[in-house]
Scaffold this motif. Sequence first.
Motif, short mmCIF file in Angstrom:
data_model
loop_
_atom_site.label_atom_id
_atom_site.label_comp_id
_atom_site.label_asym_id
_atom_site.label_seq_id
_atom_site.Cartn_x
_atom_site.Cartn_y
_atom_site.Cartn_z
N HIS A 120 -1.14 3.86 -11.91
CA HIS A 120 -2.15 2.98 -11.33
C HIS A 120 -2.89 2.22 -12.44
CE1 HIS A 120 -1.42 5.52 -7.90
NE2 HIS A 120 -1.88 6.57 -8.55
N HIS A 292 -12.17 4.32 -11.27
CA HIS A 292 -10.89 3.83 -11.80
C HIS A 292 -11.09 2.65 -12.72
CE1 HIS A 292 -11.70 1.41 -8.27
NE2 HIS A 292 -10.71 0.58 -8.54
N ALA A 348 -3.32 -2.38 -3.44
CA ALA A 348 -3.11 -0.94 -3.33
C ALA A 348 -2.01 -0.61 -2.32
CB ALA A 348 -4.41 -0.26 -2.92
N ALA A 353 -3.96 5.03 -4.99
CA ALA A 353 -4.56 3.70 -5.19
C ALA A 353 -5.37 3.28 -3.96
CB ALA A 353 -3.47 2.67 -5.49
N THR A 357 -9.36 2.61 -4.21
CA THR A 357 -9.90 1.31 -3.81
C THR A 357 -11.01 1.47 -2.78
OG1 THR A 357 -7.83 0.16 -4.27
CG2 THR A 357 -9.34 -0.89 -2.71
#
Length: 473
Positions: A120, A292, A348, A353, A357
Amino acid sequence: MHIHILGICGTFMGGVAALAREAGHRVTGCDAGVYPPMSDQLRALGIDLIEGFGADQLALKPDIFVVGNVVSRARQADGGPKFPLMEAILDAGAAYTSGPQWLAEHVLQGRHVLAVAGTHGKTTTTSMLAWILERAGRAPGFLVGGVPLDFGVSARLGSTDAAVGSVGSPFVIEADEYDTAFFDKRSKFVHYRPRTAILNNLEFDHADIFDDLAAIERQFHHLVRTVPGQGRVVVNATEESLQRVLAQGCWSELARFGAGGEWQASGPHDAFDVLRRGERVGRVEWALSGLHNQMNGLAAIVAAEHVGVAPAAAADALGSFRNVRRRMELRGSVERAPGTITVYDDFAHHPTAIRTTLDGLRQKLDAAGRKPDRILAVFEPRSNTMKLGTMAAQLPWSLEAADLSFCHSGGLDWDAAAALAPMGDRARVADAIEPLVAQVAAAARAGDHIVCMSNGGFGGVHEKLISALRARE
């Protein structure tokens, strides 16, 4: 040199085409269903595109055919080849190579390559790193699997004059672990020979080509093997999978970031201090949200420091970073009293992911005092891994931050409704775009944030959804 690219409209191969054209080569290419946005970008560069993979393209007689990994020796239902041009190339004994191999030999050779690998965040981190080097006056070359808003293009050669030590000007590349070509099953990134390598994270993915996580870890270790002794491996200290990779051997300087590493972030995700061994060396204040992105930014700062950019300068550069298209990109809003319905587009597609998000958006809304606002997740399991249903059981976990979730199940061989059943009435499924849009439009209300997630075009769902919402005003 005249190169003809098979599968030219893919993000990576389109980037190779743009770099080759900028370097002065004649470039042509073909693909099935020549499609935007890459087709538009390539035509703007004067690159001729041909629809399909017909054997008659052999008559172009390029110096070399560059073959994308979309090409295979597969057969049609009638027994004929799916890619007649590739069969003609093999029969004629014509010269051919892969995209990563051509890139390594004609663009990356002699330059300081900074490669960004991970399950990712590759595209975002690559874009961050390129922007840091740009703001530092290094005029980097780059190839990104998306379009950074700060540059407006997915690839460029950059300066080939400004030396970095004795190993050439910097080139930042998104380093994908997917295989190179049907004739080269190594991961793409082993061709890049980086002096600086970021290992951002590592989870199981690409179930169509990897049997398990251990198989991917072996490929990541192949990348580590190519980093020279004077190079740097920037590694996420929180990932057990990456620690297993390093345990197989590492011959370069290690720079660990995150909890347990010498490089850490202190503070909220949108305004944090950068610490090196506990000492404050920079501060990032930006509009991005989520842990992230904080980790992506930290990795980029550590990598940039390896080519002489001070952490304080790198952190300051990130303050003006505008992210990448299709990363929580605002696509439109619809006024509905007493508030606004907002529609986003995001790339995503892996469960982690998706969760990351949505968690990032939830944290941003909560921090802004907008906790009552709802998040509506609209997604399609489109990647090869998701189509196989390998990670279907993880979907309820990935969607926990959403108030409502809507899944496009068209083309799936597994039961999306059954996979989402643990979510009860918080999840809905439709097998086509039109009923999916109707479901979302009927459920949406003032203050909602609708996040559309796919690694494809998603049937133009964003525009259709905005139109449907406006029609219900």
